[in-house]
Design a protein around this motif. Structure first.
Motif, short mmCIF file in Angstrom:
data_model
loop_
_atom_site.label_atom_id
_atom_site.label_comp_id
_atom_site.label_asym_id
_atom_site.label_seq_id
_atom_site.Cartn_x
_atom_site.Cartn_y
_atom_site.Cartn_z
N ALA A 31 51.69 96.05 59.64
CA ALA A 31 50.79 95.29 58.77
C ALA A 31 50.37 96.16 57.60
N VAL A 32 49.90 95.50 56.54
CA VAL A 32 49.37 96.21 55.38
C VAL A 32 47.92 95.80 55.16
N SER A 33 47.15 96.69 54.55
CA SER A 33 45.70 96.48 54.45
C SER A 33 45.28 95.68 53.22
N SER A 34 46.21 95.41 52.32
CA SER A 34 45.86 94.73 51.07
C SER A 34 45.68 93.23 51.27
N ALA A 35 45.11 92.58 50.25
CA ALA A 35 44.89 91.14 50.31
C ALA A 35 46.21 90.38 50.23
N GLN A 36 47.18 90.96 49.51
CA GLN A 36 48.51 90.35 49.41
C GLN A 36 49.53 91.27 50.04
N ARG A 37 50.68 90.71 50.37
CA ARG A 37 51.76 91.52 50.92
C ARG A 37 52.24 92.54 49.89
N LEU A 38 52.78 93.62 50.38
CA LEU A 38 53.27 94.68 49.54
C LEU A 38 54.68 94.34 49.07
N ALA A 39 54.92 94.44 47.75
CA ALA A 39 56.24 94.10 47.21
C ALA A 39 57.34 94.95 47.84
N ALA A 40 57.01 96.19 48.17
CA ALA A 40 57.99 97.07 48.78
C ALA A 40 58.28 96.70 50.24
N LEU A 41 57.39 95.91 50.86
CA LEU A 41 57.56 95.48 52.25
C LEU A 41 57.26 93.98 52.35
N PRO A 42 58.07 93.16 51.72
CA PRO A 42 57.75 91.72 51.63
C PRO A 42 57.71 91.00 52.97
N ASP A 43 58.35 91.54 53.98
CA ASP A 43 58.38 90.88 55.29
C ASP A 43 57.27 91.35 56.22
N VAL A 44 56.46 92.28 55.76
CA VAL A 44 55.38 92.80 56.60
C VAL A 44 54.08 92.07 56.26
N PRO A 45 53.44 91.41 57.22
CA PRO A 45 52.23 90.64 56.93
C PRO A 45 51.02 91.52 56.66
N THR A 46 50.03 90.94 56.03
CA THR A 46 48.75 91.63 55.85
C THR A 46 47.95 91.55 57.16
N VAL A 47 46.95 92.40 57.27
CA VAL A 47 46.06 92.32 58.43
C VAL A 47 45.35 90.97 58.43
N ALA A 48 44.99 90.51 57.23
CA ALA A 48 44.31 89.21 57.12
C ALA A 48 45.19 88.08 57.65
#
Length: 323
Positions: A222-239
């Motif tokens: 998961a990533v901590s940002s409000a939107q997904r990370l462009a470098a990891l488009p398939d990894v969801p946000t924590v939200a």
């Protein structure tokens, strides 16, 4: 010896004024950009991205000086005590400028009075990662494993009070789970031991983990940002993963010792903003998962003031203490 004519004097003056800054700045002092952490972490990577551009623009050498220790407090304290002439700068970040006041009772600096903000540099999402061989394949599975066996799972960070520490504590508070913290002396070794299987996971800045995710040695959950990370488009946000509103990105910016002349701060701000707009710098930051954040010194100062009370609450709730 005849005096030069007015036209000759004008030509000489024009040539001087049009000379490259590097030529006119011969003998200028070297700028020391203090990075209060070990090489290889997000703070170091971002500092090294802008330093060459700043050097070229100012016609001065810009050297990176890694001064790790006490969650960045040692390097920050040294920067605070430096001569306020623009030749000593600090690459500050969320931990050094916003978290440390809540966890270190005797800081050698005050983030609001010891420094003058120069430039907001970048915003960096944190990426929650596990070893590629881990059976855990999502944030949901991580939380379920933590709930099933409280205290069995471990997470690493670059040290007590580091951004990775405070970010994971925020996740623990939100998910109401207990995962054991294993602090290291720097981000790079904390990531290395997740790769080696010595620690279960870490939740740190994207520049430090993206290369290992791409190489297949780490798995991003998961990533901590409000939107997904462009470098990891398939990894969801924590939200997206069940915790709406969760956002704990790291941020980085340059500050100078209090008393640095306003004209110097303005020039440094302008040149850093120009560097952040260069296609090659934008591409480098994008590769690292970082977003450039050009702006005014005042806007960066407001960010620091807002973040201090926010992280004080997390530090109290998570009982975060220094090493």
């Amino acid at each position: 010896m005849p005096h030069p004519s007015d036209s000759t004097r004008r030509a000489l003056l024009a040539a001087l004024l049009c000379a490259p800054i590097a030529t006119r700045a011969q003998g200028a002092k070297t700028i020391r950009l203090i990075v209060p952490f070990t090489p290889g972490g997000s703070t170091d990577i971002l500092a090294r991205a802008i330093a060459p551009k700043l050097a070229a623009a100012l016609g001065q050498n810009v050297v990176i000086d890694n001064k790790p220790g006490a969650g960045g407090s040692l390097g920050a304290g040294e920067a605070a005590k430096a001569v306020a002439d623009g030749n000593t700068l600090l690459m500050g970040h969320i931990g050094t400028l916003a978290v440390n006041p809540s966890i270190y009772p005797k800081l050698p600096y005050d983030p609001l009075t010891s420094f003058v903000p120069v430039a907001y540099v970048a915003r960096v999402p944190n990426v929650l990662v596990v070893n590629a061989s881990s059976p855990i394949r999502s944030l949901k599975e991580l939380i379920e494993a933590a709930r099933a066996q409280p205290g069995k799972l471990t997470y690493s960070s670059g040290g007590n009070g580091s951004a990775a520490h405070i970010t994971f504590e925020a996740l623990k508070l939100r998910a109401k789970v207990f995962v054991v913290h294993v602090p290291y002396r720097g981000t790079a070794p904390s990531v290395t031991d997740v790769i080696a299987g010595q620690v279960d996971c870490t939740f740190t800045g994207s520049p430090a983990v993206l290369p290992h995710v791409r190489s297949g040695r780490l798995r991003a959950l998961a990533v901590s940002s409000a939107q997904r990370l462009a470098a990891l488009p398939d990894v969801p946000t924590v939200a997206e993963s069940g915790y709406p509103g969760f956002e704990t990105d790291q941020w980085y910016g340059v500050v100078a010792p209090a008393g640095t002349p306003a004209a110097t701060v303005s020039r440094l701000n302008a040149e850093i903003n120009k560097a952040l707009a260069l296609p090659e710098v934008m591409q480098q930051l994008a590769t690292e998962g970082a977003a450039p954040m050009p702006g005014t010194p005042q806007a960066f100062g407001e960010l620091i003031r807002r973040e201090i009370p926010r992280w004080a609450e997390v530090a109290r709730a998570g009982n975060v203490r220094p090493d």
